[in-house]
Design a protein around this motif. Structure first.
Motif, PDB file in Angstrom:
ATOM      1  N   GLN A 154      33.026  53.071-148.575  1.00  0.00           N
ATOM      2  CA  GLN A 154      33.248  51.641-148.443  1.00  0.00           C
ATOM      3  C   GLN A 154      31.936  50.960-148.055  1.00  0.00           C
ATOM      4  O   GLN A 154      31.245  51.401-147.143  1.00  0.00           O
ATOM      5  N   VAL A 155      31.601  49.883-148.754  1.00  0.00           N
ATOM      6  CA  VAL A 155      30.391  49.112-148.481  1.00  0.00           C
ATOM      7  C   VAL A 155      30.758  47.880-147.676  1.00  0.00           C
ATOM      8  O   VAL A 155      31.677  47.144-148.044  1.00  0.00           O
ATOM      9  N   GLN A 156      30.054  47.655-146.588  1.00  0.00           N
ATOM     10  CA  GLN A 156      30.258  46.435-145.800  1.00  0.00           C
ATOM     11  C   GLN A 156      29.166  45.426-146.136  1.00  0.00           C
ATOM     12  O   GLN A 156      27.988  45.785-146.225  1.00  0.00           O
ATOM     13  N   LEU A 157      29.589  44.177-146.320  1.00  0.00           N
ATOM     14  CA  LEU A 157      28.673  43.082-146.631  1.00  0.00           C
ATOM     15  C   LEU A 157      28.822  42.022-145.541  1.00  0.00           C
ATOM     16  O   LEU A 157      29.934  41.581-145.256  1.00  0.00           O
ATOM     17  N   VAL A 158      27.716  41.640-144.943  1.00  0.00           N
ATOM     18  CA  VAL A 158      27.748  40.667-143.859  1.00  0.00           C
ATOM     19  C   VAL A 158      26.862  39.480-144.224  1.00  0.00           C
ATOM     20  O   VAL A 158      25.640  39.614-144.320  1.00  0.00           O
ATOM     21  N   GLU A 159      27.523  38.322-144.416  1.00  0.00           N
ATOM     22  CA  GLU A 159      26.794  37.102-144.759  1.00  0.00           C
ATOM     23  C   GLU A 159      26.401  36.347-143.495  1.00  0.00           C
ATOM     24  O   GLU A 159      27.083  36.434-142.465  1.00  0.00           O
ATOM     25  N   SER A 160      25.326  35.592-143.609  1.00  0.00           N
ATOM     26  CA  SER A 160      24.895  34.723-142.516  1.00  0.00           C
ATOM     27  C   SER A 160      24.090  33.573-143.104  1.00  0.00           C
ATOM     28  O   SER A 160      23.701  33.617-144.278  1.00  0.00           O
ATOM     29  N   GLY A 161      23.869  32.555-142.285  1.00  0.00           N
ATOM     30  CA  GLY A 161      23.007  31.450-142.695  1.00  0.00           C
ATOM     31  C   GLY A 161      23.706  30.160-143.045  1.00  0.00           C
ATOM     32  O   GLY A 161      23.055  29.157-143.331  1.00  0.00           O
ATOM     33  N   ARG A 164      19.419  28.745-146.376  1.00  0.00           N
ATOM     34  CA  ARG A 164      19.188  30.064-146.958  1.00  0.00           C
ATOM     35  C   ARG A 164      20.255  31.004-146.426  1.00  0.00           C
ATOM     36  O   ARG A 164      20.338  31.241-145.220  1.00  0.00           O
ATOM     37  N   LEU A 165      21.069  31.517-147.351  1.00  0.00           N
ATOM     38  CA  LEU A 165      22.088  32.483-147.000  1.00  0.00           C
ATOM     39  C   LEU A 165      21.536  33.899-147.164  1.00  0.00           C
ATOM     40  O   LEU A 165      20.736  34.159-148.076  1.00  0.00           O
ATOM     41  N   SER A 166      21.999  34.788-146.308  1.00  0.00           N
ATOM     42  CA  SER A 166      21.631  36.196-146.396  1.00  0.00           C
ATOM     43  C   SER A 166      22.887  37.041-146.432  1.00  0.00           C
ATOM     44  O   SER A 166      23.911  36.666-145.858  1.00  0.00           O
ATOM     45  N   CYS A 167      22.788  38.178-147.095  1.00  0.00           N
ATOM     46  CA  CYS A 167      23.900  39.121-147.147  1.00  0.00           C
ATOM     47  C   CYS A 167      23.314  40.519-147.005  1.00  0.00           C
ATOM     48  O   CYS A 167      22.588  40.974-147.895  1.00  0.00           O
ATOM     49  N   ALA A 168      23.653  41.173-145.901  1.00  0.00           N
ATOM     50  CA  ALA A 168      23.168  42.518-145.649  1.00  0.00           C
ATOM     51  C   ALA A 168      24.244  43.523-146.039  1.00  0.00           C
ATOM     52  O   ALA A 168      25.406  43.382-145.648  1.00  0.00           O
ATOM     53  N   ALA A 169      23.849  44.538-146.791  1.00  0.00           N
ATOM     54  CA  ALA A 169      24.792  45.547-147.282  1.00  0.00           C
ATOM     55  C   ALA A 169      24.554  46.885-146.590  1.00  0.00           C
ATOM     56  O   ALA A 169      23.408  47.299-146.396  1.00  0.00           O
ATOM     57  N   SER A 170      25.656  47.550-146.282  1.00  0.00           N
ATOM     58  CA  SER A 170      25.570  48.839-145.579  1.00  0.00           C
ATOM     59  C   SER A 170      25.663  49.989-146.577  1.00  0.00           C
ATOM     60  O   SER A 170      26.615  50.767-146.543  1.00  0.00           O
ATOM     61  N   THR A 171      24.677  50.092-147.456  1.00  0.00           N
ATOM     62  CA  THR A 171      24.698  51.161-148.439  1.00  0.00           C
ATOM     63  C   THR A 171      23.283  51.514-148.866  1.00  0.00           C
ATOM     64  O   THR A 171      22.459  50.626-149.062  1.00  0.00           O
ATOM     65  N   GLN A 201      32.752  38.645-145.696  1.00  0.00           N
ATOM     66  CA  GLN A 201      33.778  37.839-145.027  1.00  0.00           C
ATOM     67  C   GLN A 201      33.598  36.343-145.296  1.00  0.00           C
ATOM     68  O   GLN A 201      34.500  35.555-145.031  1.00  0.00           O
ATOM     69  N   GLY A 202      32.460  35.978-145.807  1.00  0.00           N
ATOM     70  CA  GLY A 202      32.196  34.587-146.145  1.00  0.00           C
ATOM     71  C   GLY A 202      31.457  33.842-145.048  1.00  0.00           C
ATOM     72  O   GLY A 202      31.578  34.171-143.865  1.00  0.00           O
ATOM     73  N   THR A 203      30.693  32.834-145.458  1.00  0.00           N
ATOM     74  CA  THR A 203      30.005  31.962-144.510  1.00  0.00           C
ATOM     75  C   THR A 203      30.192  30.521-144.981  1.00  0.00           C
ATOM     76  O   THR A 203      30.058  30.223-146.167  1.00  0.00           O
ATOM     77  N   GLN A 204      30.538  29.646-144.054  1.00  0.00           N
ATOM     78  CA  GLN A 204      30.862  28.267-144.391  1.00  0.00           C
ATOM     79  C   GLN A 204      29.590  27.439-144.562  1.00  0.00           C
ATOM     80  O   GLN A 204      28.707  27.461-143.702  1.00  0.00           O
ATOM     81  N   VAL A 205      29.549  26.706-145.656  1.00  0.00           N
ATOM     82  CA  VAL A 205      28.490  25.729-145.896  1.00  0.00           C
ATOM     83  C   VAL A 205      29.157  24.364-146.045  1.00  0.00           C
ATOM     84  O   VAL A 205      30.044  24.192-146.889  1.00  0.00           O
ATOM     85  N   ALA A 237      31.640  24.645-149.338  1.00  0.00           N
ATOM     86  CA  ALA A 237      32.534  25.761-149.670  1.00  0.00           C
ATOM     87  C   ALA A 237      32.264  26.912-148.711  1.00  0.00           C
ATOM     88  O   ALA A 237      31.284  26.887-147.949  1.00  0.00           O
ATOM     89  N   VAL A 238      33.131  27.908-148.787  1.00  0.00           N
ATOM     90  CA  VAL A 238      32.838  29.192-148.157  1.00  0.00           C
ATOM     91  C   VAL A 238      32.111  30.028-149.212  1.00  0.00           C
ATOM     92  O   VAL A 238      32.588  30.170-150.338  1.00  0.00           O
ATOM     93  N   TYR A 239      30.970  30.570-148.829  1.00  0.00           N
ATOM     94  CA  TYR A 239      30.150  31.357-149.744  1.00  0.00           C
ATOM     95  C   TYR A 239      30.324  32.840-149.438  1.00  0.00           C
ATOM     96  O   TYR A 239      30.228  33.264-148.273  1.00  0.00           O
ATOM     97  N   TYR A 240      30.561  33.600-150.498  1.00  0.00           N
ATOM     98  CA  TYR A 240      30.831  35.027-150.375  1.00  0.00           C
ATOM     99  C   TYR A 240      29.803  35.841-151.143  1.00  0.00           C
ATOM    100  O   TYR A 240      29.409  35.490-152.257  1.00  0.00           O
ATOM    101  N   CYS A 241      29.469  36.962-150.555  1.00  0.00           N
ATOM    102  CA  CYS A 241      28.604  37.950-151.194  1.00  0.00           C
ATOM    103  C   CYS A 241      29.508  38.992-151.860  1.00  0.00           C
ATOM    104  O   CYS A 241      30.580  39.330-151.327  1.00  0.00           O
ATOM    105  N   HIS A 242      29.088  39.511-153.004  1.00  0.00           N
ATOM    106  CA  HIS A 242      29.926  40.448-153.747  1.00  0.00           C
ATOM    107  C   HIS A 242      29.076  41.477-154.462  1.00  0.00           C
ATOM    108  O   HIS A 242      27.999  41.149-154.975  1.00  0.00           O
TER     109      HIS A 242
END
Length: 113
Positions: A1-8, A19-26, A105-109, A91-96
């Motif tokens: 399972q890959v975890q994605l964590v958005e921020s920004g 500037r949005l960032s998305c860190a992946a655990s893989t 989990q999404g980050t609100q802009v 919107a809520v922005y999601y990394c995929h």
């Protein structure tokens, strides 16, 4: 399972940048096509941009020329630079991870006029 964590995400005024960032655990991050999506209230989730590598990117017409997707494979991170923001970008922005079922989990802009 890959975890994605958005921020920004955050609250900004029209014309501002974020500037949005998305860190992946893989360790396989460099092999994945990554995407940013967004979902506004009452609307379906829509594609914003995808990136295979920094030379191969794709954008929704609504953000072309304003948003830039990039990635740093050494940091397992994908970015979305958003310039000239408009209220309709709210919107809520999601990394995929494309072609997989991994979502952040999404980050609100929120862009005020």
């Amino acid at each position: 399972q890959v975890q994605l964590v958005e921020s920004g995400g955050g609250l900004v005024q029209a014309g501002d940048s974020l500037r949005l960032s998305c860190a992946a655990s893989t360790s396989l991050f460099s092999f994945y096509t990554m995407g940013w999506y967004r979902q506004a209230p009452g609307k379906q989730r829509e594609l914003v941009a995808t990136i295979i590598n920094n030379d191969r990117t794709n954008y929704a017409d609504s953000v072309k020329g304003r948003f830039t997707i990039s990635r740093d494979n050494a940091k397992n991170t994908v970015y979305l630079q958003m310039n000239s923001l408009k209220p309709e970008d709210t919107a809520v922005y999601y990394c995929h991870v494309e072609y997989k079922t991994y979502w952040g989990q999404g980050t609100q802009v929120t862009v005020s006029s």
